[in-house]
Scaffold this motif. Sequence first.
Motif, PDB file in Angstrom:
ATOM      1  N   MET A   1       9.540 -77.625  -1.673  1.00  0.00           N
ATOM      2  CA  MET A   1       9.158 -79.129  -1.351  1.00  0.00           C
ATOM      3  C   MET A   1       7.845 -79.466  -1.973  1.00  0.00           C
ATOM      4  O   MET A   1       6.831 -78.974  -1.598  1.00  0.00           O
ATOM      5  CB  MET A   1       9.348 -79.535   0.160  1.00  0.00           C
ATOM      6  N   ASN A   2       7.649 -80.326  -2.657  1.00  0.00           N
ATOM      7  CA  ASN A   2       6.440 -80.773  -3.197  1.00  0.00           C
ATOM      8  C   ASN A   2       5.687 -81.943  -2.263  1.00  0.00           C
ATOM      9  O   ASN A   2       6.424 -82.386  -1.435  1.00  0.00           O
ATOM     10  CB  ASN A   2       6.452 -81.537  -4.624  1.00  0.00           C
ATOM     11  N   ASN A   3       4.406 -82.039  -2.364  1.00  0.00           N
ATOM     12  CA  ASN A   3       3.688 -82.962  -1.679  1.00  0.00           C
ATOM     13  C   ASN A   3       4.024 -84.573  -1.720  1.00  0.00           C
ATOM     14  O   ASN A   3       4.199 -85.091  -0.642  1.00  0.00           O
ATOM     15  CB  ASN A   3       2.170 -82.961  -2.168  1.00  0.00           C
ATOM     16  N   ALA A   4       4.748 -84.840  -2.877  1.00  0.00           N
ATOM     17  CA  ALA A   4       5.000 -86.178  -2.863  1.00  0.00           C
ATOM     18  C   ALA A   4       6.337 -86.461  -2.113  1.00  0.00           C
ATOM     19  O   ALA A   4       6.435 -87.528  -1.471  1.00  0.00           O
ATOM     20  CB  ALA A   4       5.435 -86.652  -4.650  1.00  0.00           C
ATOM     21  N   LYS A   5       7.056 -85.592  -1.845  1.00  0.00           N
ATOM     22  CA  LYS A   5       8.425 -85.631  -1.191  1.00  0.00           C
ATOM     23  C   LYS A   5       7.994 -85.678   0.376  1.00  0.00           C
ATOM     24  O   LYS A   5       8.462 -86.430   1.133  1.00  0.00           O
ATOM     25  CB  LYS A   5       9.383 -84.476  -1.355  1.00  0.00           C
ATOM     26  N   ILE A   6       7.081 -84.675   0.629  1.00  0.00           N
ATOM     27  CA  ILE A   6       6.727 -84.690   2.107  1.00  0.00           C
ATOM     28  C   ILE A   6       5.954 -85.922   2.395  1.00  0.00           C
ATOM     29  O   ILE A   6       6.102 -86.533   3.597  1.00  0.00           O
ATOM     30  CB  ILE A   6       5.457 -83.607   2.429  1.00  0.00           C
ATOM     31  N   LEU A   7       5.170 -86.475   1.583  1.00  0.00           N
ATOM     32  CA  LEU A   7       4.435 -87.641   1.958  1.00  0.00           C
ATOM     33  C   LEU A   7       5.405 -89.066   2.077  1.00  0.00           C
ATOM     34  O   LEU A   7       5.414 -89.599   2.909  1.00  0.00           O
ATOM     35  CB  LEU A   7       3.384 -88.181   0.776  1.00  0.00           C
ATOM     36  N   GLY A   8       6.655 -88.826   1.266  1.00  0.00           N
ATOM     37  CA  GLY A   8       7.640 -89.848   1.170  1.00  0.00           C
ATOM     38  C   GLY A   8       8.196 -89.833   2.675  1.00  0.00           C
ATOM     39  O   GLY A   8       8.597 -91.024   3.093  1.00  0.00           O
ATOM     40  N   VAL A   9       8.785 -88.863   3.139  1.00  0.00           N
ATOM     41  CA  VAL A   9       9.062 -88.756   4.482  1.00  0.00           C
ATOM     42  C   VAL A   9       8.300 -89.029   5.623  1.00  0.00           C
ATOM     43  O   VAL A   9       8.567 -89.831   6.377  1.00  0.00           O
ATOM     44  CB  VAL A   9       9.577 -87.122   4.859  1.00  0.00           C
ATOM     45  N   ILE A  10       6.755 -88.588   5.550  1.00  0.00           N
ATOM     46  CA  ILE A  10       6.137 -88.969   6.486  1.00  0.00           C
ATOM     47  C   ILE A  10       5.739 -90.454   6.584  1.00  0.00           C
ATOM     48  O   ILE A  10       5.890 -91.219   7.553  1.00  0.00           O
ATOM     49  CB  ILE A  10       4.669 -88.230   6.335  1.00  0.00           C
ATOM     50  N   LEU A  11       5.624 -91.269   5.513  1.00  0.00           N
ATOM     51  CA  LEU A  11       5.388 -92.567   5.293  1.00  0.00           C
ATOM     52  C   LEU A  11       6.573 -93.495   5.743  1.00  0.00           C
ATOM     53  O   LEU A  11       6.436 -94.664   5.848  1.00  0.00           O
ATOM     54  CB  LEU A  11       5.064 -92.887   3.978  1.00  0.00           C
ATOM     55  N   ARG A  12       7.811 -92.658   5.974  1.00  0.00           N
ATOM     56  CA  ARG A  12       8.933 -93.728   6.615  1.00  0.00           C
ATOM     57  C   ARG A  12       8.701 -94.104   8.033  1.00  0.00           C
ATOM     58  O   ARG A  12       9.091 -95.019   8.394  1.00  0.00           O
ATOM     59  CB  ARG A  12      10.209 -92.737   6.593  1.00  0.00           C
ATOM     60  N   GLY A  13       7.745 -93.453   8.577  1.00  0.00           N
ATOM     61  CA  GLY A  13       7.334 -93.817   9.766  1.00  0.00           C
ATOM     62  C   GLY A  13       6.089 -94.891  10.051  1.00  0.00           C
ATOM     63  O   GLY A  13       5.836 -95.310  11.093  1.00  0.00           O
ATOM     64  N   LEU A  14       5.589 -95.080   8.794  1.00  0.00           N
ATOM     65  CA  LEU A  14       4.386 -95.991   8.769  1.00  0.00           C
ATOM     66  C   LEU A  14       4.791 -97.286   9.326  1.00  0.00           C
ATOM     67  O   LEU A  14       4.011 -97.832  10.108  1.00  0.00           O
ATOM     68  CB  LEU A  14       4.053 -96.256   7.446  1.00  0.00           C
ATOM     69  N   PRO A  15       5.993 -98.038   9.036  1.00  0.00           N
ATOM     70  CA  PRO A  15       5.961 -99.277   9.541  1.00  0.00           C
ATOM     71  C   PRO A  15       6.173 -99.304  11.041  1.00  0.00           C
ATOM     72  O   PRO A  15       5.699-100.472  11.498  1.00  0.00           O
ATOM     73  CB  PRO A  15       7.689 -99.692   9.066  1.00  0.00           C
ATOM     74  N   ASN A  16       6.585 -98.473  11.751  1.00  0.00           N
ATOM     75  CA  ASN A  16       6.945 -98.360  13.262  1.00  0.00           C
ATOM     76  C   ASN A  16       5.414 -98.270  13.852  1.00  0.00           C
ATOM     77  O   ASN A  16       4.824 -98.957  14.921  1.00  0.00           O
ATOM     78  CB  ASN A  16       7.713 -97.150  13.747  1.00  0.00           C
ATOM     79  N   THR A  17       4.495 -97.286  12.920  1.00  0.00           N
ATOM     80  CA  THR A  17       3.134 -97.208  13.441  1.00  0.00           C
ATOM     81  C   THR A  17       2.567 -98.454  13.381  1.00  0.00           C
ATOM     82  O   THR A  17       1.571 -98.698  14.394  1.00  0.00           O
ATOM     83  CB  THR A  17       2.475 -96.173  12.627  1.00  0.00           C
ATOM     84  N   LEU A  18       2.496 -99.175  12.123  1.00  0.00           N
ATOM     85  CA  LEU A  18       1.653-100.447  12.076  1.00  0.00           C
ATOM     86  C   LEU A  18       2.204-101.416  13.212  1.00  0.00           C
ATOM     87  O   LEU A  18       1.257-102.157  13.699  1.00  0.00           O
ATOM     88  CB  LEU A  18       1.915-100.924  10.647  1.00  0.00           C
ATOM     89  N   TYR A  19       3.508-101.668  13.385  1.00  0.00           N
ATOM     90  CA  TYR A  19       3.971-102.454  14.323  1.00  0.00           C
ATOM     91  C   TYR A  19       3.472-102.175  15.758  1.00  0.00           C
ATOM     92  O   TYR A  19       2.889-103.152  16.330  1.00  0.00           O
ATOM     93  CB  TYR A  19       5.431-102.239  14.324  1.00  0.00           C
ATOM     94  N   LEU A  20       3.428-100.870  16.086  1.00  0.00           N
ATOM     95  CA  LEU A  20       2.887-100.721  17.352  1.00  0.00           C
ATOM     96  C   LEU A  20       1.481-100.833  17.274  1.00  0.00           C
ATOM     97  O   LEU A  20       0.926-101.370  18.479  1.00  0.00           O
ATOM     98  CB  LEU A  20       3.028 -99.068  17.727  1.00  0.00           C
ATOM     99  N   LEU A  21       0.585-100.525  16.287  1.00  0.00           N
ATOM    100  CA  LEU A  21      -0.799-100.743  16.352  1.00  0.00           C
ATOM    101  C   LEU A  21      -1.253-102.360  16.543  1.00  0.00           C
ATOM    102  O   LEU A  21      -1.948-102.649  17.304  1.00  0.00           O
ATOM    103  CB  LEU A  21      -1.234-100.009  15.019  1.00  0.00           C
ATOM    104  N   VAL A  22      -0.473-102.974  15.635  1.00  0.00           N
ATOM    105  CA  VAL A  22      -0.779-104.535  15.407  1.00  0.00           C
ATOM    106  C   VAL A  22      -0.351-105.406  16.725  1.00  0.00           C
ATOM    107  O   VAL A  22      -1.148-106.064  17.427  1.00  0.00           O
ATOM    108  CB  VAL A  22      -0.148-105.309  14.421  1.00  0.00           C
TER     109      VAL A  22
END
Length: 223
Positions: A1-22
């Motif tokens: 598993m390469n770094n790009a694929k790992i980041l792609g999976v991690i960033l799927r949670g970014l919308p929820n994180t930003l929603y919670l933050l804002v």
Amino acid sequence: MNNAKILGVILRGLPNTLYLLVLSFVFATILGIFLAWLDLRQNRVARGVAHVYLGLIRGTPPLLMLLLAYYGLPVLLKGIGINIDGWTKLTFGVFGLSLGWSAYLSEAFRSAYLSVDPGQLEAARSIGLPDRTTFWQILIPQATMIALPNIENLVIGLFKATSLVYVLGLYDLYNEASNLSNQTAGIHQLRIFILLALTYWVIVLIIEGLFRLIRNRFAAIRA
């Protein structure tokens, strides 16, 4: 598993994180301003209510606050005939984080306001300025500048605290990374969490940059 694929999976949670933050920051700010106003009043009852709330919230760990919001609030409100079973986990996450950070923001607002020289109010009155004009055009801008460093630190703390919503089963940045680590039986665990840490770091840098722009903007207006 390469770094790009790992980041792609991690960033799927970014919308929820930003929603919670804002949303948590917005609601915590509104509640924090109200609490600071109560605390600054001469009314002993109002100040007493503010002190009890602030003491209770600041003495409760954020993780426990989320659990109390998720499991306790529905039970409490059902007792008075209000049903919130339709609330989403994101809503409970915002509610819990907002309650927790409102106390810290309240103290930041209160201390910043008290740091402004009260003699300025008397000086403004002596030249005929209405109290409301003095409050909004003289006192509040100065208090805002004083409060900004504390607010910046609290926003960064709130951003990192969004990772606690894993206890509610929400898939944010942290939960996506943790789930990916479990799916790969921990083989790529170190790399996954290093990339997660770098993701948090980059977002913190962005937050710091935004606050730098805000401070510069305020400085330019006052100059």
